[in-house]
Design an enzyme around this catalytic site. Structure first.
Site, PDB file in Angstrom:
ATOM      1  N   SER A 211     -24.392  -8.832  21.640  1.00 60.91           N
ATOM      2  CA  SER A 211     -24.545  -7.405  21.393  1.00 60.91           C
ATOM      3  C   SER A 211     -24.415  -6.634  22.711  1.00 60.91           C
ATOM      4  O   SER A 211     -23.377  -6.727  23.370  1.00 60.91           O
ATOM      5  CB  SER A 211     -25.875  -7.138  20.682  1.00 60.91           C
ATOM      6  OG  SER A 211     -25.915  -5.818  20.175  1.00 60.91           O
ATOM      7  N   GLU A 341     -21.195  -7.979  10.710  1.00 57.61           N
ATOM      8  CA  GLU A 341     -21.800  -7.313  11.857  1.00 57.61           C
ATOM      9  C   GLU A 341     -22.457  -5.979  11.493  1.00 57.61           C
ATOM     10  O   GLU A 341     -23.424  -5.553  12.115  1.00 57.61           O
ATOM     11  CB  GLU A 341     -20.745  -7.065  12.936  1.00 57.61           C
ATOM     12  CG  GLU A 341     -20.108  -8.313  13.508  1.00 57.61           C
ATOM     13  CD  GLU A 341     -20.943  -8.951  14.604  1.00 57.61           C
ATOM     14  OE1 GLU A 341     -22.102  -8.533  14.789  1.00 57.61           O
ATOM     15  OE2 GLU A 341     -20.434  -9.868  15.278  1.00 57.61           O
ATOM     16  N   HIS A 436     -25.321  -9.442  12.335  1.00 62.84           N
ATOM     17  CA  HIS A 436     -25.286  -9.310  13.790  1.00 62.84           C
ATOM     18  C   HIS A 436     -26.433 -10.123  14.388  1.00 62.84           C
ATOM     19  O   HIS A 436     -27.590  -9.914  14.066  1.00 62.84           O
ATOM     20  CB  HIS A 436     -25.464  -7.823  14.126  1.00 62.84           C
ATOM     21  CG  HIS A 436     -25.227  -7.442  15.552  1.00 62.84           C
ATOM     22  ND1 HIS A 436     -24.016  -7.628  16.173  1.00 62.84           N
ATOM     23  CD2 HIS A 436     -26.044  -6.850  16.467  1.00 62.84           C
ATOM     24  CE1 HIS A 436     -24.095  -7.162  17.419  1.00 62.84           C
ATOM     25  NE2 HIS A 436     -25.309  -6.699  17.622  1.00 62.84           N
TER      26      HIS A 436
END
Length: 525
Positions: A211, A341, A436
């Site tokens: 991330s 995601e 994610h």
């Protein structure tokens, strides 16, 4: 055995055990650049937690590049995590302090004289949240694979990325912001100076992150200040800011935009009218800055304040596309993303409609929003969540990973592209799919049956850790008993899928990625 002999034996055993304990305690003392330290030993693993790698960035050092930590002469014990950096929704103020530039090291106790590959983890959290102390980043299981694991804190939010004209004027470099990236670079310099004392090889340093950590890794690939500080890079779900504007339009690395937000926040705190604005800004507490900023990643709030790295011409080049046209560091890379995601950002969203989705597309694609609607269709309200998930998956993650992989074809080093699609039976994955961050438990080997991971997950985790460790050792993830992972080439676009099984695929999201690729010059040239 008479009483006298028994006494002699007991005394001998006490002396032996005391000597062993003393030797173990003494052997746990390590001399680093700033002074002697000791950690703790757990199941043969030496662990050092909360080591300072820079001076506390407080007072006059707030919004300054990180400074050298003060040295010491007496042995200091580092067995507990240092404070995390101030951030929104912090629950225990004792665990969050502006004095937060600490790192942690896991190393096998029998390898201090060896030179093992080093893996430096940069945590995620949208540059406004997160900490190296999070349980999912425990480096013990990964270190047992034969690497030294380092996890780092760095300044976040307005304390880490405030870009203000007065701060730029104060700086000898004529710029401001990117303090969090400078922290990461300082941590890598610390690794170069000290990691040999932990059995690590300073010539085989891999940076890896997810991330915002992945975006940091990707940005460090083009920072002139990070040259020579690492030798491989792994970016999990996030490119070099490029693509982040699909999460939030202001998340685009534009110095003017962040400076405008910084001045707005300064005025909100009432510092803009003070006789000495910078003194007033530094007089405000860290908590006041964090609460006033109220940073969050909201897909539908384009006015929200958001602090992240900027292309400033100092820490980062002003033109990222030009930098990735052959000026990036020549190191092997692994880049990839997960299948869903976007779902994490939609977890609390209600009343999604086609109209709301259309507005979302307009703010990101402008006049091309109709074409975007063709590529990522939503014919009714029930289609919207899946469509937004697809936009975020491709535009903010898969295509930026592909872009970095393609850029490495201009260098000697190779790139390896992946997609993670295994959906574990965890509560979060049952709700959000292969969300994610879903791969993190597999990379660090921190899987629990109580959370829903099974033997298939454990086997996949073992293989993924082996790929990552092989890559840290040699720059090539391939090794014995692993399915072959081909290097990325634009003409074949091969990528590795990590699912219930591991297999090679072609052309990941080809149509969608090509569309997003054509939008990039509008944002970054």
């Amino acid at each position: 055995m008479n009483m006298w002999k028994l006494t002699i034996v007991i005394l001998f055993l006490i002396a032996l055990s005391s000597g062993t304990f003393a030797a173990e305690k003494k052997s746990n003392i390590i001399q680093i650049d700033s002074g002697p330290i000791c950690g703790k030993v757990e199941e043969g693993m030496r662990i050092f937690l909360g080591i300072p790698y820079a001076a506390p960035p407080v007072g006059e050092l707030r919004w300054k590049p990180p400074q050298e930590v003060a040295s010491w002469s007496q042995v200091k014990s580092y067995t507990d995590f240092g404070p995390s950096c101030p951030q929104p929704k912090q629950h225990d103020s004792g665990k969050f302090k502006e004095d937060c530039l600490y790192l942690n090291v896991w190393t096998n106790s029998e390898t201090l004289k060896k030179r093992l590959p080093v893996m430096v983890w940069v945590h995620g959290g949208a540059f406004n949240f997160g900490s190296a102390a999070q349980p999912e980043y425990n480096g013990k299981n990964l270190a047992q694979k034969g690497v030294v694991v380092v996890t780092i804190n760095y300044r976040l939010g307005p304390l880490g990325f405030l870009a203000h004209p007065l701060l730029s004027k104060e700086s000898v470099h004529g710029t401001s912001g990117n303090y969090g990236l400078l922290d990461q670079i300082a941590a890598l310099k610390w690794v170069q100076k000290n990691i040999a004392a932990f059995g690590g090889d300073p010539d085989r340093v891999t940076i890896f992150g997810q991330s915002a950590g992945s975006r940091s890794v990707s940005l460090l690939l083009i920072s002139p200040m990070s040259a020579g500080l690492f030798h491989r890079a792994i970016a999990e779900s996030g490119g070099p800011i490029i693509g982040s504007e699909y999460l939030a339009p202001a998340f685009n690395g534009n110095m003017a935009n962040v400076s405008k937000m910084s001045q707005k926040l300064t005025a909100k705190l009432g510092c803009d009218k003070a006789p000495d604005v910078l003194a007033a800004m530094r007089a405000k507490s860290a908590q006041e800055w964090v609460e006033a900023a109220d940073c969050k990643t909201d897909l539908f709030d384009d006015e929200a304040l958001f602090f992240a790295p900027v292309f400033d011409g100092f820490v980062l080049p002003k033109k990222p596309l030009a930098a990735f046209s052959g000026r990036q560091h020549d190191v092997p890379v692994i880049v990839g993303s997960t299948r869903n995601e976007g779902n994490l950002y939609l977890a609390d969203e209600k009343d999604l409609s086609v109209e709301k989705y259309t507005s979302f597309l307009k703010s990101r694609f402008a006049d091309n929003y109709k074409k975007a609607l063709e590529i990522f269709p939503a014919h009714s309200a029930k289609d919207v969540a899946e469509a937004i998930d697809s936009v975020v998956t491709v535009a903010a993650n898969a295509q930026p990973a592909r872009y970095v992989a393609q850029s490495m074809e201009r260098k000697k080093s190779k790139a390896y592209l992946y997609q993670f699609t295994r959906r574990p039976d965890t509560a979060l994955a049952r709700k959000l799919g292969v969300h994610h961050g879903a791969e993190l438990a597999y990379i660090f080997g921190n899987l629990s049956k109580a959370e829903g991971y099974d033997d298939i997950d454990k086997d996949l985790s073992n293989k993924m850790m082996n790929y990552w460790v092989n890559f840290a050792k040699t720059g090539n993830p391939n090794g014995k008993h692993l399915p072959y992972w081909p290097a990325y080439q634009s003409k074949t676009e091969l990528n590795l899928e990590f699912s219930d099984t591991i297999r090679t695929n072609k052309h990941l999201f080809q149509k969608e990625c090509e569309f997003i690729s054509r939008q990039m010059p509008y944002h970054y040239e």
